[in-house]
Design an enzyme around this catalytic site. Sequence first.
Site, PDB file in Angstrom:
ATOM      1  CE  LYS A 214     -18.660 -51.570  16.194  1.00  0.00           C
ATOM      2  NZ  LYS A 214     -19.302 -50.407  16.827  1.00  0.00           N
TER       3      LYS A 214
HETATM    4  C1  LIG Z   1     -12.989 -51.447  17.710  1.00  0.00           C
HETATM    5  C2  LIG Z   1     -14.137 -51.800  18.598  1.00  0.00           C
HETATM    6  N1  LIG Z   1     -13.978 -52.744  19.535  1.00  0.00           N
HETATM    7  C3  LIG Z   1     -14.962 -53.104  20.360  1.00  0.00           C
HETATM    8  C4  LIG Z   1     -16.199 -52.514  20.274  1.00  0.00           C
HETATM    9  C5  LIG Z   1     -17.242 -52.873  21.283  1.00  0.00           C
HETATM   10  O1  LIG Z   1     -18.388 -53.425  20.732  1.00  0.00           O
HETATM   11  P1  LIG Z   1     -19.805 -53.239  21.462  1.00  0.00           P
HETATM   12  O2  LIG Z   1     -20.256 -51.864  21.263  1.00  0.00           O
HETATM   13  O3  LIG Z   1     -20.651 -54.267  20.769  1.00  0.00           O
HETATM   14  O4  LIG Z   1     -19.617 -53.597  22.892  1.00  0.00           O
HETATM   15  C6  LIG Z   1     -16.435 -51.529  19.293  1.00  0.00           C
HETATM   16  C7  LIG Z   1     -17.763 -50.913  19.082  1.00  0.00           C
HETATM   17  O5  LIG Z   1     -18.346 -50.153  19.669  1.00  0.00           O
HETATM   18  C8  LIG Z   1     -15.368 -51.144  18.458  1.00  0.00           C
HETATM   19  O6  LIG Z   1     -15.521 -50.192  17.544  1.00  0.00           O
END
Ligand SMILES: Cc1ncc(COP(=O)(O)O)c(C=O)c1O
Length: 474
Positions: A214
Amino acid sequence: MTNIHPNTDNETEKLALEGGEPVRQKALPLEFPGGHFIGPGEIAAITKVLKRKSPFRYYGFEETHETDLFEKEYAQFCRRKFALGVSSGTAALSISLAAMGVGPGQEVLVPGYFWVSTVGAIVRAGAIPVLVDIDDTFCMDPVDLRKKITSKSAVILVVHMSGAPGRLDEICQIAKENNIKVLADCAQANGSSFKGRAIGSFGDMAIFSFQLNKNMTTGEGGMIVCDDKHLYKRAFACHDMGYARDDAGRLDTSDQQYQLWGQGCRMNEISAALGRIQLLKLPQIVKNMNTAKYKIRNNLNDIEGISFRHIIDPEGDSGPFLITIFNKSEVCQQFNKALRAEGVVPPEVGLSNIPMTEWGLHIYYNNKSLTNKTSVSDDGYPWSHPANIDSNYNYSKGELPQMDDLVSRSSIMSIPSVLTEEDISDIIRAYRKVASHIFVKEKITKILSVPSTKTHPPLSITDRKSARGLNVSK
Ligand SMILES: Cc1ncc(COP(=O)(O)O)c(C=O)c1O
């Protein structure tokens, strides 16, 4: 910028795919925008927490209050009243839906271009996802959104995919007209803005992810932001043990309004310490990606055979991905293969510059748990819940015709936050080289396949240039 030849006659250069010299030998940098920026500042910040032996938020030997501070700074950054640090973006989605009271008998509208966590949070809440098509922004299409609203629509879960939002004004307006809450998944668009406003300031609630790939990272982590105190307090109880805490961080089980069920997704002090330093670097990270992305786009926009994802506010685009659109699926596949052979690839462990059909769980029909309506319990919940029986939707390929079409003829490439001028120049040269071969061949094949009794005259220089996809007027 050095070494860019927008109108170079690349026709003479043999494609690497056909045994020619590749444009570059060295892999491009890996993705992981925030990860590249981890340095002494982050090391010092987490060392401080460790030296005090106090990585837990609410008590320790000598507390550092990193999470409190990170939340304050993050709320300010997003122009929000409240921010709540959590353990991941996935947790942030679940907790936000819980805070909004989402459950059986309700539908959540979500675009078909998402990440599995987005749709998973809806299903785990006991609600039913309703897929909305995407438009040329690769985000939710407001026209299809209007068509998909029913009396059960509780939340519009808008997802700012691949670094930037879509038609956010229209979507917020539709939500307002229909009295539906908006939850914004900003996981992939941290640091972006829309028409001058921080991206996290849109919607009733917004969430972020700080996972390694990210725009800023804490390894794992997430944030929820909102302005409504009641939503915040519900989110707080749900992210913790199901109850409020007092100012000293002690559980307060007395307030009946916030006696809920917790998910145990607190942020820890090490993540918060890392996040505070990364947040300071986020503007630079985003600037690097945005600058590189638009150098590439602007140097390729004269090629007739390709176009790029429509970005409504390029200045606010956080820039981590470049989506290239072709006129046909076969051309996309062929172009991508040739571009990769020219060396436009990440190191082996990376995933970049691929046809979007290979973009895994970002694409609705690739999610088997969704297409098969899987349940974690034997009773088929939530699909089988009596309140959900009428919400019987299909999630297989074919449900979202615009998205199916766009994905089938587009490729996606990461724009690392540390691209050099040479990397950028190589990407541009490789695109132009491949275009000069593929589009001239495509055009000639087209001309030759037109049934005609007349003999075609040989192509003039102007014809040949425009056949290669070069705008001869430039
Ligand atoms: C669009 C989107 N929403 C939610 C997430 C979930 O985040 P995390 O990986 O921190 O749980 C991600 C990332 O992986 C994502 O790209």
